[in-house]
Design a protein around this motif. Structure first.
Motif, PDB file in Angstrom:
ATOM      1  N   PRO A  31       0.908  -1.372  -0.008  1.00 20.80           N
ATOM      2  CA  PRO A  31       0.175   0.019   0.033  1.00 20.80           C
ATOM      3  C   PRO A  31       0.686   1.258   0.009  1.00 20.80           C
ATOM      4  O   PRO A  31       2.038   1.287   0.527  1.00 20.80           O
ATOM      5  CB  PRO A  31      -0.950  -0.127   1.367  1.00 20.80           C
ATOM      6  CG  PRO A  31      -0.758  -1.608   1.501  1.00 20.80           C
ATOM      7  CD  PRO A  31       0.462  -2.226   1.214  1.00 20.80           C
ATOM      8  N   ARG A  32       0.346   2.444  -0.511  1.00 16.40           N
ATOM      9  CA  ARG A  32      -0.947   2.450  -1.507  1.00 16.40           C
ATOM     10  C   ARG A  32      -0.700   2.099  -2.910  1.00 16.40           C
ATOM     11  O   ARG A  32      -1.400   1.588  -3.473  1.00 16.40           O
ATOM     12  CB  ARG A  32      -1.508   3.601  -1.010  1.00 16.40           C
ATOM     13  CG  ARG A  32      -2.122   3.965   0.288  1.00 16.40           C
ATOM     14  CD  ARG A  32      -3.002   5.048   0.097  1.00 16.40           C
ATOM     15  NE  ARG A  32      -2.463   6.098  -0.091  1.00 16.40           N
ATOM     16  CZ  ARG A  32      -3.566   7.215  -0.515  1.00 16.40           C
ATOM     17  NH1 ARG A  32      -4.430   7.375  -0.040  1.00 16.40           N
ATOM     18  NH2 ARG A  32      -2.978   8.514  -0.925  1.00 16.40           N
ATOM     19  N   SER A  33       0.533   2.843  -3.456  1.00 18.09           N
ATOM     20  CA  SER A  33       0.492   2.904  -4.911  1.00 18.09           C
ATOM     21  C   SER A  33       0.879   1.592  -5.484  1.00 18.09           C
ATOM     22  O   SER A  33       0.469   1.125  -6.408  1.00 18.09           O
ATOM     23  CB  SER A  33       1.879   3.991  -5.203  1.00 18.09           C
ATOM     24  OG  SER A  33       1.456   5.069  -4.756  1.00 18.09           O
ATOM     25  N   LYS A  82       4.378 -19.322  -3.850  1.00 18.80           N
ATOM     26  CA  LYS A  82       5.114 -18.291  -4.425  1.00 18.80           C
ATOM     27  C   LYS A  82       4.418 -17.150  -4.636  1.00 18.80           C
ATOM     28  O   LYS A  82       3.161 -17.289  -5.219  1.00 18.80           O
ATOM     29  CB  LYS A  82       5.553 -18.890  -5.756  1.00 18.80           C
ATOM     30  CG  LYS A  82       6.608 -17.900  -6.475  1.00 18.80           C
ATOM     31  CD  LYS A  82       7.134 -18.526  -7.702  1.00 18.80           C
ATOM     32  CE  LYS A  82       8.155 -17.766  -8.348  1.00 18.80           C
ATOM     33  NZ  LYS A  82       9.051 -18.356  -9.563  1.00 18.80           N
ATOM     34  N   VAL A  83       4.899 -15.947  -4.041  1.00 21.33           N
ATOM     35  CA  VAL A  83       4.031 -14.805  -3.998  1.00 21.33           C
ATOM     36  C   VAL A  83       4.898 -13.767  -4.992  1.00 21.33           C
ATOM     37  O   VAL A  83       6.001 -13.796  -4.724  1.00 21.33           O
ATOM     38  CB  VAL A  83       3.639 -14.101  -2.539  1.00 21.33           C
ATOM     39  CG1 VAL A  83       2.755 -15.253  -1.937  1.00 21.33           C
ATOM     40  CG2 VAL A  83       4.934 -13.808  -2.036  1.00 21.33           C
ATOM     41  N   LEU A  84       4.081 -12.994  -5.326  1.00 22.60           N
ATOM     42  CA  LEU A  84       4.575 -11.634  -6.227  1.00 22.60           C
ATOM     43  C   LEU A  84       4.450 -10.653  -5.417  1.00 22.60           C
ATOM     44  O   LEU A  84       3.333 -10.057  -5.402  1.00 22.60           O
ATOM     45  CB  LEU A  84       4.098 -11.625  -7.524  1.00 22.60           C
ATOM     46  CG  LEU A  84       4.763 -10.772  -8.630  1.00 22.60           C
ATOM     47  CD1 LEU A  84       6.118 -10.933  -8.769  1.00 22.60           C
ATOM     48  CD2 LEU A  84       3.573 -10.270  -9.834  1.00 22.60           C
ATOM     49  N   LEU A  85       5.554  -9.790  -4.726  1.00 18.38           N
ATOM     50  CA  LEU A  85       5.291  -8.574  -3.822  1.00 18.38           C
ATOM     51  C   LEU A  85       5.547  -7.341  -4.882  1.00 18.38           C
ATOM     52  O   LEU A  85       6.796  -7.393  -5.715  1.00 18.38           O
ATOM     53  CB  LEU A  85       6.547  -8.588  -2.970  1.00 18.38           C
ATOM     54  CG  LEU A  85       6.529  -7.597  -1.717  1.00 18.38           C
ATOM     55  CD1 LEU A  85       5.125  -7.656  -1.023  1.00 18.38           C
ATOM     56  CD2 LEU A  85       7.686  -7.811  -0.727  1.00 18.38           C
ATOM     57  N   VAL A  86       4.734  -6.617  -4.969  1.00 17.11           N
ATOM     58  CA  VAL A  86       4.676  -5.418  -6.168  1.00 17.11           C
ATOM     59  C   VAL A  86       4.584  -4.097  -5.300  1.00 17.11           C
ATOM     60  O   VAL A  86       3.505  -3.841  -4.592  1.00 17.11           O
ATOM     61  CB  VAL A  86       3.324  -5.697  -6.914  1.00 17.11           C
ATOM     62  CG1 VAL A  86       3.341  -4.818  -7.855  1.00 17.11           C
ATOM     63  CG2 VAL A  86       3.587  -6.870  -7.479  1.00 17.11           C
ATOM     64  N   ASP A  87       5.419  -3.015  -6.016  1.00 22.79           N
ATOM     65  CA  ASP A  87       5.158  -1.721  -5.797  1.00 22.79           C
ATOM     66  C   ASP A  87       5.364  -1.045  -7.020  1.00 22.79           C
ATOM     67  O   ASP A  87       5.727  -1.509  -8.053  1.00 22.79           O
ATOM     68  CB  ASP A  87       6.523  -1.270  -4.894  1.00 22.79           C
ATOM     69  CG  ASP A  87       6.190  -0.071  -4.029  1.00 22.79           C
ATOM     70  OD1 ASP A  87       5.103   0.594  -4.117  1.00 22.79           O
ATOM     71  OD2 ASP A  87       6.906   0.266  -2.980  1.00 22.79           O
ATOM     72  N   ASP A  88       4.781   0.307  -6.751  1.00 23.33           N
ATOM     73  CA  ASP A  88       4.511   0.955  -8.179  1.00 23.33           C
ATOM     74  C   ASP A  88       6.065   1.329  -8.705  1.00 23.33           C
ATOM     75  O   ASP A  88       6.344   1.413 -10.160  1.00 23.33           O
ATOM     76  CB  ASP A  88       3.778   2.105  -8.130  1.00 23.33           C
ATOM     77  CG  ASP A  88       4.326   3.246  -7.294  1.00 23.33           C
ATOM     78  OD1 ASP A  88       5.119   2.916  -6.470  1.00 23.33           O
ATOM     79  OD2 ASP A  88       4.148   4.564  -7.682  1.00 23.33           O
ATOM     80  N   SER A  89       7.088   1.732  -7.785  1.00 22.54           N
ATOM     81  CA  SER A  89       8.498   2.165  -7.885  1.00 22.54           C
ATOM     82  C   SER A  89       9.460   2.134  -7.066  1.00 22.54           C
ATOM     83  O   SER A  89       8.968   1.612  -5.936  1.00 22.54           O
ATOM     84  CB  SER A  89       8.335   3.721  -8.791  1.00 22.54           C
ATOM     85  OG  SER A  89       7.746   4.518  -7.635  1.00 22.54           O
ATOM     86  N   ILE A  90      10.548   2.123  -7.445  1.00 24.19           N
ATOM     87  CA  ILE A  90      11.740   2.002  -6.386  1.00 24.19           C
ATOM     88  C   ILE A  90      12.605   3.210  -6.562  1.00 24.19           C
ATOM     89  O   ILE A  90      12.860   3.538  -7.831  1.00 24.19           O
ATOM     90  CB  ILE A  90      12.301   0.669  -6.436  1.00 24.19           C
ATOM     91  CG1 ILE A  90      13.022   0.583  -7.518  1.00 24.19           C
ATOM     92  CG2 ILE A  90      11.497  -0.481  -5.871  1.00 24.19           C
ATOM     93  CD1 ILE A  90      13.908  -0.600  -7.740  1.00 24.19           C
ATOM     94  N   ALA A  91      13.168   4.045  -5.632  1.00 23.97           N
ATOM     95  CA  ALA A  91      13.989   5.054  -5.596  1.00 23.97           C
ATOM     96  C   ALA A  91      15.346   4.240  -4.836  1.00 23.97           C
ATOM     97  O   ALA A  91      16.272   3.908  -5.317  1.00 23.97           O
ATOM     98  CB  ALA A  91      13.691   6.177  -5.093  1.00 23.97           C
ATOM     99  N   THR A  92      15.174   4.399  -3.626  1.00 27.70           N
ATOM    100  CA  THR A  92      16.172   3.910  -2.520  1.00 27.70           C
ATOM    101  C   THR A  92      15.862   2.251  -2.363  1.00 27.70           C
ATOM    102  O   THR A  92      16.649   1.672  -1.598  1.00 27.70           O
ATOM    103  CB  THR A  92      16.149   4.520  -1.146  1.00 27.70           C
ATOM    104  OG1 THR A  92      14.777   4.541  -0.413  1.00 27.70           O
ATOM    105  CG2 THR A  92      16.455   6.158  -1.532  1.00 27.70           C
TER     106      THR A  92
END
Length: 325
Positions: A31-33, A82-92
């Motif tokens: 969460p959230r993006s 097996k799970v897919l862990l998702v975020d919209d973007s990464i910086a650090t």
């Protein structure tokens, strides 16, 4: 200024569908993006979906009743192999790393990480990404809450609130009532550097009262100092005024405008990026070829639709010849 829209994200999820491992049992959004990207991936791959905190609590998976899901027998998220862990973007990648640690502390299965958008220098911090997008970057779903707002100019009508109707826009009592009661649209969660509106200076008290009532934080409110709306229309000064304010403040890096035509003119006159609410597009100096391509594509699409409607109507009145035996 690198910008990505919801439409682009959806197209990207199609183009990169083959990157998603075929043996993933469950998509988990951060969460959230991250939930936005996770939802798109899960829907298109027909996989079960949950958020990070529901996964950690091992809450029962929620499912609709209108379709058959892959792994429909999966009830408890931590029963997935097996799970897919998702975020919209990464910086650090701090958010992703923290999420991975939490998941692995509670889960014995395999964890694969995905970020929709990464950068060249950090792409190795996730197992997979959909696209490399370098900084500075901003997305349709976070633009009004991005730190960039601290160096931005925002239009008011059509951005912070709805536009007045023709009846309301009488430069008189109806308009004053509109200024006091208009419905909010997109209220930034951080302080904006400049509000730049073609509203007339004489309406400053009503405008300031509305902004305060709806919690809009801003540095300076710029309004047109003209005697009447009629004079404003005669001068056709809307976009020129906004572009002049934008150009006059060198620290400003973005203008958020409601209307497409004005957005393009502000970009041309100021020589700086403009985001348009009406089209969900970012207009950037030097990228007019993209703008022309988009215009031609929209025109072609409209022409195709019109031709299709004309043919449909003609078919009702003109009998089609019978095929030869």
């Amino acid at each position: 200024m690198n910008y990505r829209s919801l439409s682009h994200l959806s197209q990207l999820s199609n183009a990169c569908a083959g990157k998603i491992p075929h043996d993933v049992d469950l998509v988990v959004g951060i969460p959230r993006s991250g939930m936005l990207v996770a939802s798109i991936v899960a829907l298109k791959q027909n996989l079960p979906l949950t958020d990070l905190y529901s996964f950690l609590r091992n809450d029962d998976l929620k499912k609709g009743s209108t379709r058959t899901y892959k792994h429909a027998d999966l009830v408890k998220p931590r029963d997935a192999r097996k799970v897919l862990l998702v975020d919209d973007s990464i910086a650090t990648a701090k958010s992703m790393h923290a999420a991975v640690e939490q998941v692995r502390a509670a889960y014995q299965g395999e964890v694969v990480t995905l970020a929709a958008f990464a950068e060249k220098h950090n792409r190795h911090l996730v197992d997979m990404y959909l696209e490399l997008v370098e900084q500075p970057r901003v997305f349709e779903w976070n633009i009004m809450h991005h730190s960039l707002m601290g160096h931005a100019c925002l239009d008011i009508d059509g951005v912070l609130c709805v536009d007045p109707t023709v009846e309301q826009n009488d430069d008189g009592p109806n308009y004053r009532d509109f200024l006091s009661s208009t419905r909010p649209l997109f209220i930034p969660s951080i302080k904006v550097a400049h509000l730049v509106t073609s509203r007339l200076e004489k309406y400053r008290p009503e405008t300031e009262a509305w902004l305060q009532r709806h919690g809009v934080q801003y540095g300076t409110l710029h309004m047109l100092d003209l005697p009447s709306a009629e004079e404003r229309r005669r001068l056709n000064i809307h976009h020129k005024f906004k572009a002049e304010v934008y150009a006059r403040h060198p620290q400003t890096r973005l203008f958020v405008e409601s209307e497409d035509r004005q957005a393009i003119e502000i970009m041309k006159l100021s020589g700086k990026p403009v985001y348009c609410i009406e089209t969900n597009e970012m207009y950037v100096p030097g990228q007019m070829h993209n703008l022309k391509a988009n215009t031609l594509r929209k025109s072609h699409s409209l022409l195709t639709k019109l031709i299709g409607k004309m043919r449909s109507k003609m078919a009702k009145w003109i009998p089609m010849p019978h095929p030869r035996a």
